[in-house]
Design a protein around this motif. Structure first.
Motif, short mmCIF file in Angstrom:
data_model
loop_
_atom_site.label_atom_id
_atom_site.label_comp_id
_atom_site.label_asym_id
_atom_site.label_seq_id
_atom_site.Cartn_x
_atom_site.Cartn_y
_atom_site.Cartn_z
N VAL A 85 0.83 -9.61 0.11
CA VAL A 85 -0.05 -8.88 1.03
C VAL A 85 -1.48 -9.11 0.57
O VAL A 85 -1.80 -8.94 -0.61
CB VAL A 85 0.29 -7.36 1.04
CG1 VAL A 85 -0.69 -6.60 1.91
CG2 VAL A 85 1.73 -7.14 1.49
N PHE A 87 -5.67 -8.40 0.73
CA PHE A 87 -6.66 -7.35 0.96
C PHE A 87 -8.05 -7.92 0.75
O PHE A 87 -8.25 -8.77 -0.10
CB PHE A 87 -6.48 -6.20 -0.05
CG PHE A 87 -5.15 -5.52 0.01
CD1 PHE A 87 -4.94 -4.46 0.87
CD2 PHE A 87 -4.12 -5.94 -0.81
CE1 PHE A 87 -3.71 -3.83 0.92
CE2 PHE A 87 -2.89 -5.31 -0.77
CZ PHE A 87 -2.68 -4.25 0.09
N LYS A 99 -10.14 -1.71 -2.13
CA LYS A 99 -9.42 -2.60 -1.22
C LYS A 99 -9.53 -2.11 0.21
O LYS A 99 -9.53 -0.91 0.46
CB LYS A 99 -7.92 -2.62 -1.57
CG LYS A 99 -7.57 -3.36 -2.82
CD LYS A 99 -6.06 -3.49 -2.95
CE LYS A 99 -5.54 -2.50 -3.93
NZ LYS A 99 -4.13 -2.62 -4.23
N THR A 100 -9.61 -3.06 1.14
CA THR A 100 -9.52 -2.77 2.56
C THR A 100 -8.55 -3.76 3.17
O THR A 100 -8.39 -4.87 2.66
CB THR A 100 -10.89 -2.88 3.27
OG1 THR A 100 -11.38 -4.21 3.17
CG2 THR A 100 -11.90 -1.91 2.69
N GLU A 101 -7.94 -3.38 4.25
CA GLU A 101 -6.99 -4.29 4.91
C GLU A 101 -7.74 -5.42 5.59
O GLU A 101 -8.86 -5.25 6.04
CB GLU A 101 -6.15 -3.53 5.92
CG GLU A 101 -5.19 -2.55 5.26
CD GLU A 101 -4.23 -1.92 6.24
OE1 GLU A 101 -3.98 -2.52 7.30
OE2 GLU A 101 -3.75 -0.84 5.94
#
Length: 102
Positions: A85, A87, A99-101
């Protein structure tokens, strides 16, 4: 190359300490590899070819995560955890990373 391996590892420690908080451990930064012409895989710079650093980060249960840092700016391009995943890693006005998506 604007940054040395040691400078990048120091930056990686700072980023990981902010991201992982109480779960941060001192020997989490494993290796740093300079990539002269990386095509950025994710994040704001996705698809651009820039000099960057790939830092392997030890996670729980001997898993590896990867932090990508621009050699031009010394800032994070993106972070990929062991579950693959990705970020964005941003910095707030106080200089703390989060962290940000994507």
């Amino acid at each position: 190359m604007k940054y040395t391996e040691e400078q990048i590892k120091e930056k990686a420690h700072q980023i990981m300490k902010d991201l992982n908080g109480k779960y941060y451990f001192e020997n989490c930064v494993n290796k740093a590899i300079f990539q002269k012409d990386e095509i950025v895989f994710a994040g704001k710079m996705k698809g651009k070819e820039i000099p960057s650093w790939l830092i392997s980060i030890k996670a729980i249960a001997d898993q590896l995560c990867f932090l990508h840092i621009s050699d031009e700016t010394g800032e994070s391009l993106y972070y990929m955890n062991f579950s693959m995943v990705c970020f964005n890693v941003e910095k707030d006005k106080n200089g703390k990373y989060f962290k940000t998506e994507i």
